[in-house]
Design an enzyme around this catalytic site. Structure first.
Site, PDB file in Angstrom:
ATOM      1  N   GLY A 390       0.812  -1.210   0.000  1.00  0.00           N
ATOM      2  CA  GLY A 390       0.000   0.000   0.000  1.00  0.00           C
ATOM      3  C   GLY A 390       0.846   1.260   0.000  1.00  0.00           C
ATOM      4  O   GLY A 390       0.539   2.235  -0.703  1.00  0.00           O
ATOM      5  N   CYS A 391       1.935   1.248   0.771  1.00  0.00           N
ATOM      6  CA  CYS A 391       2.844   2.407   0.783  1.00  0.00           C
ATOM      7  C   CYS A 391       3.500   2.593  -0.579  1.00  0.00           C
ATOM      8  O   CYS A 391       3.627   3.724  -1.066  1.00  0.00           O
ATOM      9  CB  CYS A 391       3.901   2.234   1.861  1.00  0.00           C
ATOM     10  SG  CYS A 391       3.315   2.515   3.533  1.00  0.00           S
ATOM     11  N   ALA A 392       3.942   1.500  -1.199  1.00  0.00           N
ATOM     12  CA  ALA A 392       4.563   1.601  -2.526  1.00  0.00           C
ATOM     13  C   ALA A 392       3.607   2.260  -3.504  1.00  0.00           C
ATOM     14  O   ALA A 392       3.987   3.158  -4.277  1.00  0.00           O
ATOM     15  CB  ALA A 392       4.963   0.214  -3.022  1.00  0.00           C
TER      16      ALA A 392
END
Length: 427
Positions: A390-392
């Site tokens: 999700g961060c990527a």
């Protein structure tokens, strides 16, 4: 009135033609069989999770328990799933009150249930406060940092790799290895600080000690502090194995309690996310007081893209990843740095580099998936895969950024206190 099927409930929230096929435990289905994305609602607990927490928190609980799944999903790296979910946003709709009441009545007809959250979920912000863990107090910081980092050194090593560096790497190209890119980042920080052998560095939030180790290899006297007992244990053993005890030290200590001063340089890499926006002035004043005149600060942190975005993280991040975590825009951070008395020399956005870093971590987790599940259990392994993927995605979409600020504490010698042009190599 007949109870609604899961598929009928889903129809209330999605416009016709949504590019998804949903299969439910009650035998109903939504959407075309040849849709690009298939989701499976495995049991009624998934429905109750989403009724009780109709947000990202409810979805996360169901996913971590395996109540919502997909045959296309790679649990250690669900990045592809995020990409497929994006088109669904344009198909979302809000049911009218009568439709929503009918759906809730259908759920209630099976009984009122509030399933326990996954065992790995942390307490809410309100509960932490009620227990005396005020956000960004020393006790609160100690508890929240321990919650995230005192998981298992072995587990972290499975996806961080040998460098044990849990912050954004710096890549020369997308093909560069994670280890080389992490060495690049550490070299970039040390080169920007321009410390010489025998000079003193304080690393605030030093993690497992990679920066301290590399600084000591350059002859710099490096002190690292962290609130994680497991990190201290790892770092102290690493220092001993490298034979660097005369130059490197890592302590279990709050940066505010470091008794030494007159450092030639201070770095803070990925620690500011724990400080809290309202505490930035006191944070930078503490650093300013610990530096010699003419000494430099390198502050590296995840940021919002602008000052209109909220500072606090959502419920999922707050309960599962970084309790009390807050992010601010680069402009807000730089203003506080300058208002403290520093001169900002350089500011650099490494957003694209963090997306690449996270992809490498997800790949490592996939490669060690079976061992990770045996060590920490599938819900926690799924959690880290979900969080990193999700961060990527959010770094790639410019929903969040990461910045390095290089600043100097002025002295009485006038303006000629650092070179006219950047002196660090391109890493």
């Amino acid at each position: 009135m007949a109870a609604m099927t899961v598929a009928q409930m889903i129809e209330l929230f999605l416009k016709p033609g949504a590019p998804v096929h949903i299969e439910s435990f009650d035998g109903s289905s939504y959407g075309s069989d040849d849709a690009p994305l298939t989701l499976q609602v495995k049991n009624s607990r998934a429905i109750y999770y989403m009724v009780n927490a109709p947000s990202e928190l409810g979805l996360a609980r169901a996913y971590l328990q395996g109540d919502i799944d997909s045959p296309q999903l790679v649990p250690g790296n669900p990045y592809a799933l995020f990409k497929e979910l994006v088109p669904l946003k344009s198909y979302l709709r809000t049911p009218n009150p009568a439709q929503l009441a009918k759906a809730l009545a259908s759920v209630a007809s099976h009984g009122f249930h509030r399933p326990a959250p996954p065992d790995i979920e942390g307490p809410s912000r309100a509960r932490r406060i009620s227990e005396g863990l005020l956000p960004h107090s020393k006790a609160g910081d100690e508890a929240t940092v321990s919650y995230h980092y005192d998981q298992s050194n072995e587990f972290y090593s499975m996806f961080l790799g040998p460098s044990m560096t849990y912050t954004c790497a710096v890549f020369d190209s997308p093909l560069m290895s994670l280890e080389a890119a992490q060495k690049n980042k550490i070299d970039l920080v040390l080169d920007k600080l321009a410390l010489q052998p025998g000079e003193r560095l304080l690393d605030i939030g030093c993690g497992w000690g990679s920066m301290v180790i590399e600084a000591a290899k350059r002859g710099i006297k490096a002190l690292g502090v962290t609130l994680s007992e497991e990190q201290v244990e790892w770092a102290q053993r690493w220092i001993k194995d490298e034979g660097l005890e005369d130059l490197a030290e890592v302590r279990l200590m709050d940066y505010r309690d470091v008794p030494e001063g007159d450092f030639d340089g201070i770095c803070s890499i990925g620690m500011m996310e724990h400080v809290g926006h309202k505490h930035y002035p006191s944070y930078f004043k503490e650093i300013y007081a610990k530096l010699k005149p003419g000494a430099k600060l390198l502050n590296h942190q995840i940021t919002r893209c602008n000052s209109h975005q909220g500072k606090k993280a959502g419920q999922f991040i707050d309960r599962y990843i970084f309790p009390d975590g807050e992010l601010s825009s680069p402009a807000e951070i730089e203003m506080v740095i300058q208002d403290t008395g520093f001169e900002v020399i350089n500011q650099e956005n490494l957003r694209q580099h963090y997306a690449l870093t996270l992809h490498r971590w997800n790949e490592n987790l996939v490669a060690h998936w079976d061992d990770a599940v045996k060590l920490v259990g599938e819900p926690k392994a799924r959690l880290w895969g979900l969080y990193m993927a999700g961060c990527a995605f959010n770094f790639e979409m410019n929903n969040i950024q990461v910045h390095q600020f290089l600043a100097i504490k002025p002295n009485d010698e006038g303006t000629d206190t650092y070179p006219l042009r950047p002196w660090w190599p391109n890493h």
